[in-house]
Design an enzyme around this catalytic site. Sequence first.
Site, short mmCIF file in Angstrom:
data_model
loop_
_atom_site.label_atom_id
_atom_site.label_comp_id
_atom_site.label_asym_id
_atom_site.label_seq_id
_atom_site.Cartn_x
_atom_site.Cartn_y
_atom_site.Cartn_z
N PRO A 76 60.30 -5.48 -31.24
CA PRO A 76 59.03 -5.73 -30.58
C PRO A 76 57.86 -4.92 -31.12
O PRO A 76 58.01 -3.75 -31.46
CB PRO A 76 59.30 -5.38 -29.11
CG PRO A 76 60.51 -4.53 -29.13
CD PRO A 76 61.31 -4.94 -30.32
N ASN A 77 56.74 -5.59 -31.20
CA ASN A 77 55.44 -5.04 -31.58
C ASN A 77 55.30 -4.71 -33.06
O ASN A 77 54.22 -4.36 -33.51
CB ASN A 77 55.08 -3.82 -30.72
CG ASN A 77 55.04 -4.17 -29.26
OD1 ASN A 77 54.40 -5.14 -28.87
ND2 ASN A 77 55.75 -3.41 -28.44
N ARG A 103 48.32 -1.97 -35.28
CA ARG A 103 48.76 -1.17 -34.14
C ARG A 103 48.83 0.31 -34.50
O ARG A 103 49.51 0.69 -35.44
CB ARG A 103 50.16 -1.65 -33.74
CG ARG A 103 50.81 -0.81 -32.69
CD ARG A 103 52.28 -1.19 -32.53
NE ARG A 103 52.90 -0.34 -31.53
CZ ARG A 103 54.19 -0.10 -31.48
NH1 ARG A 103 55.00 -0.65 -32.36
NH2 ARG A 103 54.68 0.68 -30.55
N TYR A 123 51.65 4.30 -37.47
CA TYR A 123 52.37 3.28 -38.23
C TYR A 123 51.71 2.88 -39.55
O TYR A 123 52.25 2.07 -40.27
CB TYR A 123 52.55 2.03 -37.35
CG TYR A 123 53.34 2.31 -36.11
CD1 TYR A 123 54.72 2.51 -36.16
CD2 TYR A 123 52.72 2.41 -34.87
CE1 TYR A 123 55.45 2.79 -35.03
CE2 TYR A 123 53.45 2.67 -33.72
CZ TYR A 123 54.81 2.87 -33.81
OH TYR A 123 55.53 3.14 -32.68
N ASN A 135 65.13 -2.19 -37.38
CA ASN A 135 64.21 -1.37 -36.60
C ASN A 135 64.05 -2.10 -35.28
O ASN A 135 63.25 -3.01 -35.15
CB ASN A 135 62.86 -1.21 -37.31
CG ASN A 135 61.93 -0.28 -36.57
OD1 ASN A 135 62.13 0.02 -35.40
ND2 ASN A 135 60.88 0.17 -37.25
N ALA A 160 61.29 -0.28 -29.62
CA ALA A 160 61.54 0.25 -28.28
C ALA A 160 62.92 -0.13 -27.75
O ALA A 160 63.50 0.61 -26.95
CB ALA A 160 60.46 -0.23 -27.31
N HIS A 204 65.99 2.34 -27.66
CA HIS A 204 66.19 3.33 -26.61
C HIS A 204 66.60 2.72 -25.28
O HIS A 204 66.85 3.44 -24.32
CB HIS A 204 64.89 4.12 -26.42
CG HIS A 204 64.20 4.41 -27.71
ND1 HIS A 204 64.72 5.27 -28.66
CD2 HIS A 204 63.05 3.93 -28.25
CE1 HIS A 204 63.91 5.31 -29.71
NE2 HIS A 204 62.89 4.49 -29.48
N ASP A 244 75.80 -3.22 -28.33
CA ASP A 244 77.07 -3.94 -28.29
C ASP A 244 77.16 -5.00 -29.38
O ASP A 244 78.23 -5.22 -29.96
CB ASP A 244 77.26 -4.60 -26.92
CG ASP A 244 77.63 -3.61 -25.83
OD1 ASP A 244 77.97 -2.45 -26.14
OD2 ASP A 244 77.57 -4.02 -24.65
N GLU A 252 69.94 1.89 -39.29
CA GLU A 252 68.87 1.97 -38.30
C GLU A 252 67.67 2.64 -38.95
O GLU A 252 67.80 3.68 -39.60
CB GLU A 252 69.34 2.80 -37.11
CG GLU A 252 68.29 3.03 -36.06
CD GLU A 252 68.76 3.94 -34.92
OE1 GLU A 252 67.90 4.32 -34.12
OE2 GLU A 252 69.97 4.27 -34.84
N HIS A 291 63.40 3.73 -38.53
CA HIS A 291 62.18 3.91 -37.72
C HIS A 291 61.08 4.42 -38.63
O HIS A 291 61.31 5.27 -39.50
CB HIS A 291 62.42 4.89 -36.57
CG HIS A 291 63.45 4.40 -35.62
ND1 HIS A 291 63.20 3.41 -34.69
CD2 HIS A 291 64.76 4.73 -35.49
CE1 HIS A 291 64.31 3.16 -34.03
NE2 HIS A 291 65.27 3.94 -34.49
N ILE A 292 59.89 3.92 -38.41
CA ILE A 292 58.73 4.32 -39.20
C ILE A 292 58.32 5.74 -38.85
O ILE A 292 58.06 6.56 -39.73
CB ILE A 292 57.58 3.33 -38.98
CG1 ILE A 292 57.99 1.94 -39.50
CG2 ILE A 292 56.30 3.81 -39.65
CD1 ILE A 292 57.08 0.81 -39.06
N SER A 293 58.29 6.03 -37.57
CA SER A 293 57.90 7.37 -37.12
C SER A 293 59.14 8.23 -36.90
O SER A 293 60.27 7.73 -36.83
CB SER A 293 57.11 7.27 -35.81
OG SER A 293 57.95 6.81 -34.76
N ARG A 316 58.37 12.45 -30.87
CA ARG A 316 57.61 11.66 -29.90
C ARG A 316 58.16 11.87 -28.50
O ARG A 316 58.87 12.84 -28.24
CB ARG A 316 57.64 10.19 -30.34
CG ARG A 316 56.95 10.03 -31.72
CD ARG A 316 56.90 8.63 -32.19
NE ARG A 316 56.02 7.84 -31.32
CZ ARG A 316 55.97 6.52 -31.36
NH1 ARG A 316 56.72 5.84 -32.18
NH2 ARG A 316 55.15 5.88 -30.57
N ARG A 318 62.41 8.50 -26.46
CA ARG A 318 62.67 7.98 -27.80
C ARG A 318 63.75 8.77 -28.54
O ARG A 318 64.11 8.43 -29.66
CB ARG A 318 61.38 7.97 -28.63
CG ARG A 318 60.33 7.01 -28.09
CD ARG A 318 59.13 6.94 -29.02
NE ARG A 318 57.99 6.33 -28.38
CZ ARG A 318 57.76 5.01 -28.31
NH1 ARG A 318 58.62 4.16 -28.82
NH2 ARG A 318 56.68 4.56 -27.71
#
Length: 138
Positions: free
Chosen positions: A10-11, A18, A23, A72, A75, A78, A85, A96, A98-100, A105, A109
């Site tokens: 998402p997002n 954004r 990001y 990625n 949200a 978390h 699963d 996995e 993540h950009i940040s 944070r 997270r």
Amino acid sequence: MKKLIIINGPNLNLLGKREPSIYGSLSFTEFLETVKQKYPQVQIDYYQSNIEGELIDKLHEVGFSFDGIILNAAAYTHTSVGIGDAIKAIETPLVEVHISNTFAREEFRHQSYISPNAKGVILGFGLQSYELAIQSFL
């Protein structure tokens, strides 16, 4: 030819617009074209959804036929036991991403339902996190 897929949650369709301080200002489409040119020996597919069930469906679809998945889950990382699963249920190795740096944070997270079943975790290197993940499959 290795067959990889990048799956964004998402997002992440708003990358480049954004929160550029977190990001960056490059859209994911622009970044993806650069990466595809840099790794012509790899087939890199891409999928993005803001809907948890669609992400699970995509993992089921590609989880037995691709050489690697770069996820990625944003949200959902978390919050989604379901995505965790789904990763347990498939055979394709998954990294996995993540950009940040999620540990720099908010506290919520710091928990990941993805990590326990991932081949590895790469975070905090901006969009380069995806490229590092691609390299992990070569």
